[in-house]
Design a protein around this motif. Structure first.
Motif, PDB file in Angstrom:
ATOM      1  N   HIS A  88       0.838  -1.203   0.000  1.00  0.00           N
ATOM      2  CA  HIS A  88       0.000   0.000   0.000  1.00  0.00           C
ATOM      3  C   HIS A  88       0.871   1.251   0.000  1.00  0.00           C
ATOM      4  O   HIS A  88       0.609   2.205  -0.749  1.00  0.00           O
ATOM      5  CB  HIS A  88      -0.913  -0.006   1.227  1.00  0.00           C
ATOM      6  CG  HIS A  88      -1.810   1.179   1.339  1.00  0.00           C
ATOM      7  ND1 HIS A  88      -2.550   1.669   0.276  1.00  0.00           N
ATOM      8  CD2 HIS A  88      -2.088   2.008   2.399  1.00  0.00           C
ATOM      9  CE1 HIS A  88      -3.243   2.725   0.666  1.00  0.00           C
ATOM     10  NE2 HIS A  88      -2.966   2.948   1.934  1.00  0.00           N
ATOM     11  N   GLU A 106       2.418   1.695  -3.443  1.00  0.00           N
ATOM     12  CA  GLU A 106       1.471   2.238  -4.411  1.00  0.00           C
ATOM     13  C   GLU A 106       1.310   3.743  -4.241  1.00  0.00           C
ATOM     14  O   GLU A 106       1.320   4.508  -5.224  1.00  0.00           O
ATOM     15  CB  GLU A 106       0.117   1.555  -4.234  1.00  0.00           C
ATOM     16  CG  GLU A 106      -0.977   2.099  -5.145  1.00  0.00           C
ATOM     17  CD  GLU A 106      -2.348   1.548  -4.797  1.00  0.00           C
ATOM     18  OE1 GLU A 106      -3.339   2.059  -5.355  1.00  0.00           O
ATOM     19  OE2 GLU A 106      -2.434   0.622  -3.964  1.00  0.00           O
ATOM     20  N   GLN A 116       4.411   5.724  -5.429  1.00  0.00           N
ATOM     21  CA  GLN A 116       4.537   5.823  -6.879  1.00  0.00           C
ATOM     22  C   GLN A 116       3.649   6.915  -7.465  1.00  0.00           C
ATOM     23  O   GLN A 116       3.881   7.377  -8.585  1.00  0.00           O
ATOM     24  CB  GLN A 116       4.195   4.475  -7.521  1.00  0.00           C
ATOM     25  CG  GLN A 116       5.233   3.394  -7.273  1.00  0.00           C
ATOM     26  CD  GLN A 116       6.621   3.778  -7.760  1.00  0.00           C
ATOM     27  OE1 GLN A 116       6.781   4.323  -8.856  1.00  0.00           O
ATOM     28  NE2 GLN A 116       7.628   3.509  -6.940  1.00  0.00           N
ATOM     29  N   ARG A 117       2.647   7.357  -6.732  1.00  0.00           N
ATOM     30  CA  ARG A 117       1.780   8.427  -7.232  1.00  0.00           C
ATOM     31  C   ARG A 117       2.531   9.750  -7.375  1.00  0.00           C
ATOM     32  O   ARG A 117       2.166  10.602  -8.179  1.00  0.00           O
ATOM     33  CB  ARG A 117       0.594   8.635  -6.293  1.00  0.00           C
ATOM     34  CG  ARG A 117      -0.400   7.490  -6.254  1.00  0.00           C
ATOM     35  CD  ARG A 117      -1.559   7.859  -5.329  1.00  0.00           C
ATOM     36  NE  ARG A 117      -2.484   6.759  -5.113  1.00  0.00           N
ATOM     37  CZ  ARG A 117      -3.538   6.833  -4.298  1.00  0.00           C
ATOM     38  NH1 ARG A 117      -3.796   7.956  -3.645  1.00  0.00           N
ATOM     39  NH2 ARG A 117      -4.334   5.798  -4.153  1.00  0.00           N
TER      40      ARG A 117
END
Length: 250
Positions: A167, A170, A173-174
């Protein structure tokens, strides 16, 4: 001429060549261009990868002083802690220590709000809007890392979080960033039930990233949680102190 640097050298600087200007030269250029505080910081980050130290600051100033510890004690029964930009919990009062789980449990490297939020199921369940809270935390971490790009401890921390939490990976990486200001978070505390706290952050002394976070109840109903929390704290055994890492006050 105003910055007392050569035209060719300044051209190389704007071209991003590897010329390693000194802090004095960067400040001279900032003065010649009449840059404000934010613009000066931006110039430093572009050239060096980190922000300049505040006037009068010393390096390695993320130190919890006796004055900071006294302040933590004085804001009881409000939960409060001293943190850096990486979310390390350098010190806390007893209300913060026991608010969700006992922060004295576990290794020292887990005294970190990101570690707890992403890797501790009890902390994850305590956030009523977990996706929004964790997204905001990671965005603030990324914003803070801009001043620590040359710090291996930050790199290792991010690598650890990416490897241990899909999580977190993820969200990282934004590439989102957010400022570190006051915010309100809704909790469902395992011992004390639902409560909303406003996080008020106060910068400490000349430390570039060290701040005091005080959790203030949003409403009268939320204030009712402080009584049971204080009673629980009073029944706990004496607190421990871990030198150079954290100090927890009752």
């Amino acid at each position: 001429m105003l910055a007392q640097v050569g035209v060719t050298w300044y051209t190389w600087l704007e071209q991003g060549r590897d010329i390693n200007p000194s802090p004095e030269v960067l400040d001279a250029i900032a003065g010649a261009l009449q840059l404000d505080h934010d613009e000066r910081n931006h110039l430093w980050r572009l050239v060096t990868g980190h922000s300049p130290a505040p006037a009068g600051a010393t390096s390695g100033c993320a130190v919890v002083t006796p004055g900071h510890l006294a302040l933590l004690s004085q804001v009881m029964p409000f939960p409060a802690c001293v943190q850096n930009a990486r979310y390390d919990i350098l010190a806390s009062n007893a209300a913060y220590r026991f608010m969700i789980t006992d922060l004295d449990d576990g290794p020292v490297e887990n005294r970190n709000c990101l570690v707890r939020a992403f890797l501790d199921p009890d902390w994850a369940k305590a956030y009523r809007d977990y996706p929004a809270v964790t997204a905001r935390m990671v965005a603030r971490l990324r914003a803070g890392m801009a001043a620590h790009l040359d710090d291996p401890s930050w790199t290792r921390f991010v690598e650890r979080m990416q490897s241990e939490s899909p999580h977190f990976a993820e969200l990282w990486q934004r590439g989102e960033i957010a400022s570190d200001g006051s915010s309100t978070t809704d909790f469902d505390l395992p011992r004390f039930g639902k409560v909303s706290f406003e996080f008020t952050r106060l910068w400490l002394d000349t430390a570039a990233t060290l701040h005091l976070s005080v959790l203030r109840p949003v409403s009268g109903t939320d204030t009712g949680v402080l009584g049971p929390l204080s009673d629980f704290v009073a029944d706990q055994p004496p607190v421990t102190t871990r030198p150079s890492v954290t100090a927890t006050l009752s």
